[in-house]
Design a protein around this motif. Structure first.
Motif, short mmCIF file in Angstrom:
data_model
loop_
_atom_site.label_atom_id
_atom_site.label_comp_id
_atom_site.label_asym_id
_atom_site.label_seq_id
_atom_site.Cartn_x
_atom_site.Cartn_y
_atom_site.Cartn_z
N MET A 1 0.84 -1.20 0.00
CA MET A 1 0.00 0.00 0.00
C MET A 1 0.87 1.25 0.00
O MET A 1 2.09 1.16 0.14
CB MET A 1 -0.94 0.00 1.22
CG MET A 1 -0.21 -0.08 2.54
SD MET A 1 -1.25 0.20 4.02
CE MET A 1 -2.74 -0.66 3.65
N SER A 2 0.26 2.40 -0.15
CA SER A 2 1.02 3.64 -0.16
C SER A 2 1.66 3.88 1.21
O SER A 2 1.15 3.43 2.24
CB SER A 2 0.11 4.83 -0.52
OG SER A 2 -0.69 5.17 0.58
N ILE A 3 2.76 4.61 1.20
CA ILE A 3 3.50 4.89 2.43
C ILE A 3 2.62 5.68 3.41
O ILE A 3 2.62 5.40 4.61
CB ILE A 3 4.78 5.68 2.10
CG1 ILE A 3 5.74 4.80 1.29
CG2 ILE A 3 5.47 6.15 3.38
CD1 ILE A 3 6.89 5.56 0.68
N SER A 4 1.88 6.64 2.90
CA SER A 4 1.04 7.48 3.76
C SER A 4 0.01 6.65 4.52
O SER A 4 -0.20 6.85 5.73
CB SER A 4 0.31 8.53 2.92
OG SER A 4 1.23 9.43 2.33
N ILE A 5 -0.64 5.73 3.81
CA ILE A 5 -1.66 4.89 4.44
C ILE A 5 -1.03 3.96 5.46
O ILE A 5 -1.54 3.81 6.58
CB ILE A 5 -2.42 4.08 3.38
CG1 ILE A 5 -3.08 5.01 2.35
CG2 ILE A 5 -3.47 3.21 4.04
CD1 ILE A 5 -3.98 6.05 2.94
N PHE B 1 -11.78 3.87 7.25
CA PHE B 1 -11.88 4.86 6.17
C PHE B 1 -10.61 4.87 5.31
O PHE B 1 -10.66 5.03 4.10
CB PHE B 1 -12.10 6.26 6.74
CG PHE B 1 -13.50 6.50 7.25
CD1 PHE B 1 -14.49 5.52 7.11
CD2 PHE B 1 -13.83 7.68 7.87
CE1 PHE B 1 -15.78 5.74 7.58
CE2 PHE B 1 -15.11 7.91 8.35
CZ PHE B 1 -16.09 6.93 8.20
N ILE B 2 -9.46 4.71 5.97
CA ILE B 2 -8.18 4.76 5.25
C ILE B 2 -8.06 3.61 4.26
O ILE B 2 -7.68 3.79 3.10
CB ILE B 2 -7.01 4.71 6.25
CG1 ILE B 2 -6.87 6.06 6.98
CG2 ILE B 2 -5.69 4.39 5.55
CD1 ILE B 2 -5.89 6.05 8.11
N ILE B 3 -8.38 2.42 4.71
CA ILE B 3 -8.20 1.25 3.84
C ILE B 3 -9.31 1.18 2.79
O ILE B 3 -9.13 0.60 1.72
CB ILE B 3 -8.16 -0.05 4.67
CG1 ILE B 3 -7.64 -1.21 3.83
CG2 ILE B 3 -9.49 -0.37 5.26
CD1 ILE B 3 -6.24 -1.02 3.32
N GLY B 4 -10.45 1.79 3.08
CA GLY B 4 -11.55 1.80 2.11
C GLY B 4 -12.60 0.77 2.45
O GLY B 4 -12.28 -0.40 2.67
N SER C 1 -7.91 9.95 -1.20
CA SER C 1 -9.29 10.30 -1.51
C SER C 1 -9.87 11.07 -0.33
O SER C 1 -9.24 11.18 0.73
CB SER C 1 -10.11 9.03 -1.74
OG SER C 1 -10.19 8.27 -0.55
N LEU C 2 -11.06 11.61 -0.51
CA LEU C 2 -11.70 12.36 0.57
C LEU C 2 -11.90 11.48 1.80
O LEU C 2 -11.63 11.90 2.93
CB LEU C 2 -13.05 12.90 0.09
CG LEU C 2 -13.88 13.67 1.15
CD1 LEU C 2 -13.11 14.88 1.65
CD2 LEU C 2 -15.23 14.08 0.55
N LEU C 3 -12.34 10.22 1.58
CA LEU C 3 -12.57 9.30 2.69
C LEU C 3 -11.26 8.96 3.40
O LEU C 3 -11.21 8.89 4.63
CB LEU C 3 -13.23 8.01 2.17
CG LEU C 3 -13.90 7.12 3.24
CD1 LEU C 3 -15.03 7.86 3.92
CD2 LEU C 3 -14.41 5.83 2.61
N GLN C 4 -10.18 8.76 2.63
CA GLN C 4 -8.88 8.46 3.23
C GLN C 4 -8.35 9.65 4.01
O GLN C 4 -7.75 9.49 5.07
CB GLN C 4 -7.89 8.06 2.14
CG GLN C 4 -8.14 6.68 1.55
CD GLN C 4 -7.20 6.36 0.42
OE1 GLN C 4 -6.83 7.23 -0.36
NE2 GLN C 4 -6.80 5.10 0.32
#
Length: 292
Positions: A89-93, A134-137, A263-266
């Motif tokens: 996954m992305s580093i930020s997440i 929310f982060i993972i979706g 995304s907005l949710l993330q």
């Protein structure tokens, strides 16, 4: 106020914030990278430890040495799982989920150390949990296979084992920070050696090796040196605040150089996670007026 210590801790956290960026450019999987990281850190910390003469004044106790070994296992697993999360996954997440660790410390402290779980801590835990979803979706929770491949589990495990590391290190009071780190990274070398695939290091470019050695000597050895050399001179609150330089740098690098755009949710999820942690650590408890 110790300005020198503040600068050292800020620099160490800023450098550590770039570890995800370095990791994805090494060209080797998580386990092999952690193995090299342990070797580099052991050499660096061991050298500083010997140069400062700290090894002559160490107080070794069997119980503490055993706890240090256990702590070493926890921190090595924490690194492996975090780097696995970077692969998926992305580093930020990954970093956002990883920073849930303080919440785990609160929960485990209440369960195993009989520390009181306050309403504030419960609210923060619930906030971080919702934020992580929310982060993972939400769509990744529909299918078990998609959920397992999302990297969320690796990031969560890294936070879990970092919490174990923090809780275990609380019980180690006599060993110096250098001795503690040296033993932990040495444990990592022995622990990972049987599982390392050395063929994966063949054909790596000079750039790959620079990133690999950077994660070892800079992100582990040098950062640990700055970190342990500074926290002794700073208050717990100040250390807790400056530690957040790490995820901020990680997210900024991810957005600037790796074209990550949440995304907005993330974004809401990231804000909920950090909001929950900050609420737990920094909001002072209401003072009770004394009766005269």
């Amino acid at each position: 106020m110790n300005v020198s210590a503040i600068i050292k801790l800020t620099v160490s956290m800023a450098i550590f914030g770039s570890i995800g960026f370095f990791t994805i450019h090494t060209g080797v999987p998580a386990l092999e990278l952690v193995f090299i990281r342990c070797i580099c850190a052991t050499l660096f910390i061991g050298g500083v430890w010997l140069a400062t003469g700290g090894h002559r004044t160490e107080k070794w106790a069997k119980k503490e040495v055993l706890r240090t070994f256990i702590c070493g296992v926890f921190i090595v697993l924490n690194w492996v799982f975090l780097f696995k999360a970077f692969e998926e996954m992305s580093i930020s997440i990954a970093i956002s989920i990883y920073n849930i660790a303080p919440i785990f410390v609160l929960i485990f402290g209440a369960l195993f150390l009989k520390e009181k779980m306050t309403v504030r801590a419960l609210l923060a835990t619930l906030t971080c949990f919702i934020g992580s979803i929310f982060i993972i979706g939400l769509n990744n929770f529909i299918s078990l296979s998609e959920f397992m491949q999302s990297g969320f589990v690796w990031a969560l495990l890294s936070a879990l084992f970092y919490a174990f590391t923090m809780l275990t290190s609380r019980t180690i009071t006599n060993l110096s920070s250098y001795a503690l780190t040296y033993v932990q990274t040495a444990v990592g070398i022995v622990m990972l050696l049987p599982f390392v695939d050395f063929s994966l290091f063949e054909g790596l470019t000079t750039t790959n090796w620079l990133y690999i050695l950077g994660t070892g000597f800079i992100h582990t050895g040098f950062v640990y040196y700055l970190f342990f050399d500074s926290i002794r001179s700073l208050s717990t609150i100040l250390v807790s605040v400056l530690v957040f330089v790490d995820p901020v740098v990680a997210i900024l690098l991810d957005m600037l150089f790796l074209d990550f755009m949440p995304s907005l949710l993330q974004t809401v999820g990231i804000l909920l996670v950090f909001g929950g942690i900050i609420y737990t650590v920094y909001i002072p408890k209401p003072r009770v007026a004394s009766r005269e």
